[in-house]
Design a protein around this motif. Structure first.
Motif, PDB file in Angstrom:
ATOM      1  N   THR A 243      -1.604  67.532 -57.885  1.00 45.55           N
ATOM      2  CA  THR A 243      -1.625  66.083 -57.648  1.00 45.55           C
ATOM      3  C   THR A 243      -0.397  65.363 -58.195  1.00 45.55           C
ATOM      4  OG1 THR A 243      -3.019  65.837 -59.627  1.00 45.55           O
ATOM      5  CG2 THR A 243      -4.130  65.925 -57.483  1.00 45.55           C
ATOM      6  N   ALA A 246       2.233  65.962 -55.706  1.00 47.13           N
ATOM      7  CA  ALA A 246       1.967  65.214 -54.474  1.00 47.13           C
ATOM      8  C   ALA A 246       2.328  63.747 -54.642  1.00 47.13           C
ATOM      9  CB  ALA A 246       0.503  65.365 -54.075  1.00 47.13           C
ATOM     10  N   ASN A 412      -4.982  65.686 -53.092  1.00 46.03           N
ATOM     11  CA  ASN A 412      -3.537  65.619 -52.922  1.00 46.03           C
ATOM     12  C   ASN A 412      -3.120  64.651 -51.831  1.00 46.03           C
ATOM     13  OD1 ASN A 412      -2.205  67.645 -54.840  1.00 46.03           O
ATOM     14  ND2 ASN A 412      -3.932  68.801 -54.017  1.00 46.03           N
TER      15      ASN A 412
END
Length: 473
Positions: A243, A246, A412
């Motif tokens: 994450t 992302a 994500n």
């Protein structure tokens, strides 16, 4: 150099071309025509730069060739052999793939750095950065439609194997981004051209900064997704997964969009403009459903989603169009030591040059990246199943892994959108209906592609369309 040198080679070049990764199989067996040729070098080995065309059912298509010429071929180059020159000043010399010869690749870079000599390849400089020479060349096996050669750890030469007349979308984009010192893209040294008769006006390639330490965004995401699915490794939920990456990627894409908007300008869409766009999406859906019957069950709801776009266009945040990436996915993102870089600004290869240069909503790029996260999750799931013998797992274990893959994609996707919005250029959540519509349009395109070439992956876009159709209201 006239094209006469190519004429006697064409019968042998046809079968050789058919085996190249960048060749279009639709042109297998089509007759070749020599369009341009030039020889670089004063003593062997010589570099023969050529452009040939094939005339198939889809119309004429050009191919750019780099060939070597030697009186005798050393054993190390034997696998690259193509034919022997049957007549002319180099009669009896061996013809081979120049990519296998580091001497010729070094000669090509020196020629470009020196501004080109005669009608051969030359570099049209587009930045103040000096082009270094004397670097060890290394062809990269990472592309389908182009050929890339890394020189040391500093320079990347990308050759467009299917060259087109300029302007070229990637050259234009990188030139503008380099001029604005965009930190999210490699800087451009210049574009490759030739003054050889028959090649005038063609954009043959570009020379840009090489990022030797950068890791492929797709491979990184799949690795993390596989770890999340298996519940182990860096991708597991407890470790935060992908994450943070992302989110940083979202900011990088937004920064690139901001720089492109400044360079090429932005135009606000009217309600009528949006209606025309949604009509095109509806038509693409209809045509796709005729080819992929599995789409039929979603056409009504997706059609309603597309219709909603026109109705909401006049409310909320304004929608702008500008120059975009055009084919954005995780494979077009590289993670370097100091952050993400976005590469390959050619756009979708199947579209015409005019279509690739057409201003589009940045949400289309965002939608492309969201689809890529879905693909990475499913690919990570398959990798985890292979590692753990998924075919023999219990239904409960397989269900748990599928849920983990779905959760990884959701986390994500949300992180990417949040990162994009945090850059301050545009918030994708301001246009939820349009974003879902663009994502659905991309998934429809994927469904057609997968049904033609990779039918085992057709469930991936179908699952996305099931989700998007269910949330269309």
């Amino acid at each position: 150099m006239r094209t006469e040198i190519l004429q006697p080679l064409l019968p042998a070049l046809g079968p050789w071309l058919t085996g190249r990764r960048w060749f279009d199989a639709r042109y297998a067996g089509a007759p070749l025509t020599a369009e341009a040729a030039s020889v670089v070098g004063d003593e062997p080995p010589l570099l023969l730069h050529a452009v040939v065309s094939a005339d198939g059912t889809a119309g004429p298509l050009r191919f750019q060739l780099l060939l070597g010429l030697r009186p005798e071929l050393p054993a190390r180059l034997a696998p690259a052999a193509i034919t022997t020159v049957p007549a002319g000043p180099w009669q009896g010399w061996r013809v081979y793939d120049a990519l296998a010869d580091g001497t010729l690749l070094a000669l090509l870079l020196r020629t470009l750095a020196g501004g080109g000599a005669g009608p051969g390849p030359r570099l049209e400089r587009s930045s103040r950065y000096p082009l270094p020479v004397g670097l060890v060349p290394r062809p990269l096996q990472v592309e389908q439609s182009n050929t890339s050669v890394a020189y040391g750890d500093r320079v990347l030469l990308k050759l467009f194997r299917r060259p087109e007349p300029g302007p070229h979308t990637e050259v234009e984009a990188l030139r503008a981004l380099t001029g604005r010192d965009c930190a999210r893209t490699p800087h451009l040294y210049g574009a490759v051209h030739s003054d050889a008769p028959g090649a005038e006006g063609l954009v043959l390639g570009l020379v840009e900064e090489f990022l030797p330490d950068a890791r492929d965004g797709w491979e990184e995401a799949v690795r993390q997704a596989a770890g999340a699915v298996a519940g182990t490794g860096p991708g597991n939920p407890a470790g935060g997964g992908f994450t943070a990456d992302a989110s940083a990627l979202g900011r990088a894409v937004a920064d690139v969009h901001g720089a492109l908007g400044e360079a090429f300008g932005r135009t606000r869409l009217t309600v009528a403009d949006v209606a025309e766009e949604t009509a095109r999406m509806t038509m693409r859906l209809k045509e796709a459903a005729e080819e992929v019957p599995a789409l039929t069950r979603y056409t009504a709801r997706l059609g309603a989603l597309f219709d909603d776009c026109a109705r909401v266009a006049g409310r909320g945040c304004p929608l702008f169009v500008q120059r975009t990436h055009g084919d954005l996915h995780l494979g077009q993102a590289l993670r370097a030591h100091d952050g993400w870089r976005i590469v390959d600004f050619e756009g979708e290869p199947a579209r015409s040059a005019a279509e690739r240069a057409r201003p589009e909503p940045v949400l289309k790029d965002v939608a492309g990246m969201l689809r890529s996260f879905d693909y990475a999750a499913r690919t990570g799931l398959a990798a985890a199943d292979d590692d753990e013998g998924g075919a023999e797992s219990s239904p409960a274990v397989r269900l748990r892994r599928r849920r983990r893959a779905s959760a990884w994609a959701v986390r994500n996707r949300r992180a990417f959108i949040a990162g994009y919005a945090s850059a301050g250029h545009e918030d994708p959540d301001c246009h939820p209906v349009l974003l879902r519509a663009f994502e659905a349009d991309k998934a429809v395109y994927e469904a057609v592609y997968e049904s033609r070439l990779r039918p085992d992956r057709l469930p991936i876009p179908l699952a996305a369309l099931h989700r998007l159709a269910a949330t269309s209201h």
